[in-house]
Design a protein around this motif. Structure first.
Motif, PDB file in Angstrom:
ATOM      1  N   UNK A 177       0.819  -1.202   0.000  1.00 40.60           N
ATOM      2  CA  UNK A 177       0.000   0.000   0.000  1.00 40.60           C
ATOM      3  C   UNK A 177       0.861   1.264   0.000  1.00 40.60           C
ATOM      4  N   UNK A 178       0.349   2.284  -0.632  1.00 36.53           N
ATOM      5  CA  UNK A 178       1.077   3.544  -0.727  1.00 36.53           C
ATOM      6  C   UNK A 178       0.645   4.432   0.423  1.00 36.53           C
ATOM      7  N   UNK A 179       1.523   4.560   1.391  1.00 37.87           N
ATOM      8  CA  UNK A 179       1.219   5.286   2.622  1.00 37.87           C
ATOM      9  C   UNK A 179       1.266   6.793   2.366  1.00 37.87           C
ATOM     10  N   UNK A 180       0.201   7.461   2.796  1.00 40.04           N
ATOM     11  CA  UNK A 180       0.154   8.922   2.696  1.00 40.04           C
ATOM     12  C   UNK A 180       0.878   9.497   3.911  1.00 40.04           C
ATOM     13  N   UNK A 181       0.378   9.192   5.094  1.00 40.56           N
ATOM     14  CA  UNK A 181       1.042   9.597   6.328  1.00 40.56           C
ATOM     15  C   UNK A 181       0.472   8.769   7.466  1.00 40.56           C
ATOM     16  N   UNK A 182       1.346   8.326   8.367  1.00 39.12           N
ATOM     17  CA  UNK A 182       0.903   7.528   9.506  1.00 39.12           C
ATOM     18  C   UNK A 182       0.330   6.202   9.047  1.00 39.12           C
ATOM     19  N   UNK A 183      -0.890   5.913   9.470  1.00 38.34           N
ATOM     20  CA  UNK A 183      -1.523   4.637   9.106  1.00 38.34           C
ATOM     21  C   UNK A 183      -2.481   4.811   7.925  1.00 38.34           C
ATOM     22  N   UNK A 184      -2.552   6.010   7.365  1.00 37.38           N
ATOM     23  CA  UNK A 184      -3.464   6.274   6.243  1.00 37.38           C
ATOM     24  C   UNK A 184      -2.741   5.991   4.932  1.00 37.38           C
ATOM     25  N   UNK A 185      -3.360   5.157   4.091  1.00 38.11           N
ATOM     26  CA  UNK A 185      -2.755   4.843   2.794  1.00 38.11           C
ATOM     27  C   UNK A 185      -3.797   4.966   1.688  1.00 38.11           C
ATOM     28  N   UNK A 186      -3.321   4.962   0.444  1.00 41.93           N
ATOM     29  CA  UNK A 186      -4.224   5.065  -0.704  1.00 41.93           C
ATOM     30  C   UNK A 186      -5.068   3.804  -0.806  1.00 41.93           C
ATOM     31  N   UNK A 187      -6.394   3.934  -0.830  1.00 43.10           N
ATOM     32  CA  UNK A 187      -7.235   2.749  -0.950  1.00 43.10           C
ATOM     33  C   UNK A 187      -7.243   2.247  -2.395  1.00 43.10           C
ATOM     34  N   UNK A 188      -6.838   1.006  -2.579  1.00 41.20           N
ATOM     35  CA  UNK A 188      -6.738   0.402  -3.913  1.00 41.20           C
ATOM     36  C   UNK A 188      -8.067   0.466  -4.665  1.00 41.20           C
ATOM     37  N   UNK A 218       1.270  10.223  -6.526  1.00 41.14           N
ATOM     38  CA  UNK A 218      -0.019  10.589  -5.952  1.00 41.14           C
ATOM     39  C   UNK A 218       0.044  10.576  -4.424  1.00 41.14           C
ATOM     40  N   UNK A 219       0.675   9.560  -3.853  1.00 35.16           N
ATOM     41  CA  UNK A 219       0.807   9.478  -2.393  1.00 35.16           C
ATOM     42  C   UNK A 219       1.601  10.661  -1.856  1.00 35.16           C
ATOM     43  N   UNK A 220       2.680  11.038  -2.555  1.00 34.26           N
ATOM     44  CA  UNK A 220       3.493  12.183  -2.116  1.00 34.26           C
ATOM     45  C   UNK A 220       2.698  13.487  -2.225  1.00 34.26           C
ATOM     46  N   UNK A 221       1.930  13.612  -3.293  1.00 27.93           N
ATOM     47  CA  UNK A 221       1.117  14.810  -3.505  1.00 27.93           C
ATOM     48  C   UNK A 221       0.082  14.947  -2.385  1.00 27.93           C
ATOM     49  N   UNK A 222      -0.576  13.847  -2.045  1.00 31.54           N
ATOM     50  CA  UNK A 222      -1.577  13.880  -0.982  1.00 31.54           C
ATOM     51  C   UNK A 222      -0.939  14.094   0.390  1.00 31.54           C
ATOM     52  N   UNK A 223       0.253  13.547   0.602  1.00 33.31           N
ATOM     53  CA  UNK A 223       0.948  13.744   1.878  1.00 33.31           C
ATOM     54  C   UNK A 223       1.272  15.221   2.075  1.00 33.31           C
ATOM     55  N   UNK A 224       1.728  15.855   1.006  1.00 30.34           N
ATOM     56  CA  UNK A 224       2.060  17.282   1.082  1.00 30.34           C
ATOM     57  C   UNK A 224       0.803  18.126   1.270  1.00 30.34           C
ATOM     58  N   UNK A 232      -2.059  17.254   2.638  1.00 25.95           N
ATOM     59  CA  UNK A 232      -2.762  17.038   3.897  1.00 25.95           C
ATOM     60  C   UNK A 232      -1.927  17.419   5.110  1.00 25.95           C
ATOM     61  N   UNK A 233      -0.702  17.855   4.888  1.00 22.60           N
ATOM     62  CA  UNK A 233       0.176  18.222   6.000  1.00 22.60           C
ATOM     63  C   UNK A 233      -0.406  19.422   6.748  1.00 22.60           C
ATOM     64  N   UNK A 234      -0.257  19.421   8.061  1.00 25.23           N
ATOM     65  CA  UNK A 234      -0.784  20.558   8.821  1.00 25.23           C
ATOM     66  C   UNK A 234      -0.008  21.827   8.486  1.00 25.23           C
ATOM     67  N   UNK A 235      -0.660  22.975   8.598  1.00 17.60           N
ATOM     68  CA  UNK A 235       0.046  24.223   8.297  1.00 17.60           C
ATOM     69  C   UNK A 235       1.174  24.451   9.302  1.00 17.60           C
ATOM     70  N   UNK A 236       2.222  25.145   8.895  1.00 18.94           N
ATOM     71  CA  UNK A 236       3.336  25.378   9.824  1.00 18.94           C
ATOM     72  C   UNK A 236       2.885  26.246  10.999  1.00 18.94           C
ATOM     73  N   UNK A 237       3.533  26.062  12.132  1.00 19.18           N
ATOM     74  CA  UNK A 237       3.185  26.852  13.312  1.00 19.18           C
ATOM     75  C   UNK A 237       3.504  28.316  13.047  1.00 19.18           C
ATOM     76  N   UNK A 238       2.657  29.218  13.519  1.00 18.19           N
ATOM     77  CA  UNK A 238       2.916  30.642  13.283  1.00 18.19           C
ATOM     78  C   UNK A 238       4.184  31.085  14.010  1.00 18.19           C
ATOM     79  N   UNK A 239       4.914  31.978  13.397  1.00 21.25           N
ATOM     80  CA  UNK A 239       6.162  32.465  13.961  1.00 21.25           C
ATOM     81  C   UNK A 239       5.859  33.418  15.102  1.00 21.25           C
ATOM     82  N   UNK A 240       6.555  33.205  16.209  1.00 20.76           N
ATOM     83  CA  UNK A 240       6.404  34.122  17.333  1.00 20.76           C
ATOM     84  C   UNK A 240       7.410  35.237  17.177  1.00 20.76           C
TER      85      UNK A 240
END
Length: 145
Positions: A7-18, A97-103, A105-113
């Motif tokens: 399976x093509x893992x997107x991130x963590x335990x989530x992967x592309x459903x065949x 496709x997996x890399x595209x979805x991983x990027x 779905x990534x959380x936004x970067x933390x705001x700079x203090x």
């Protein structure tokens, strides 16, 4: 698809459903000689991002927003034709496709203090500036010849 190296893992335990991947094959341009004219080696992989149940809702919203320019009716399409074999193009398309979805779905970067410049550094900079000005002022009006 039997034998794919998924399976093509997107991130963590989530992967592309065949079951939600749609494959289309066509004749590819590029290297291959007569082989190119007889086999369908170009791969087009489609994934219905808007209707998928494989991604968490937060990820799906984030991906739909980030990939809005690439989507056609909520479907993201990836094409691969760089290899001579359909098998390798399939692998390349799925990984892409997996890399595209991983990027996407990534959380936004933390705001700079914002940080303050320490007073000592500012004072030193001003002191050095005055010293430099004094040095330059001392050069003017004299005949150095």
């Amino acid at each position: 698809m039997v034998g794919m190296s998924g399976p093509y893992v997107i991130r963590g335990s989530v992967s592309l459903p065949e079951a939600e991947l749609t494959w289309r094959f066509s004749r590819s341009s590029g290297p291959g000689g007569q082989h190119v004219n007889t086999t369908d080696t170009q791969v087009e992989l489609r994934f219905d991002l808007a209707r998928t149940g494989a991604l968490p809702e937060v990820w799906k919203r984030r991906a739909l927003e980030k990939l809005s320019g690439r989507l056609v009716d909520g479907v993201v399409t990836v094409r691969a034709s760089e290899h001579r074999s359909q098998w390798r193009n399939r692998e390349a398309a799925a990984v892409r496709l997996a890399a595209l979805l991983a990027e996407a779905t990534a959380p936004p970067p933390r705001p700079r203090r914002p940080t303050r410049v320490p007073r000592g550094i500012n004072e030193r900079r001003l002191r050095e500036k005055k010293q430099r000005a004094q040095t330059k002022r001392g050069r003017s009006g004299r005949d150095w010849g």
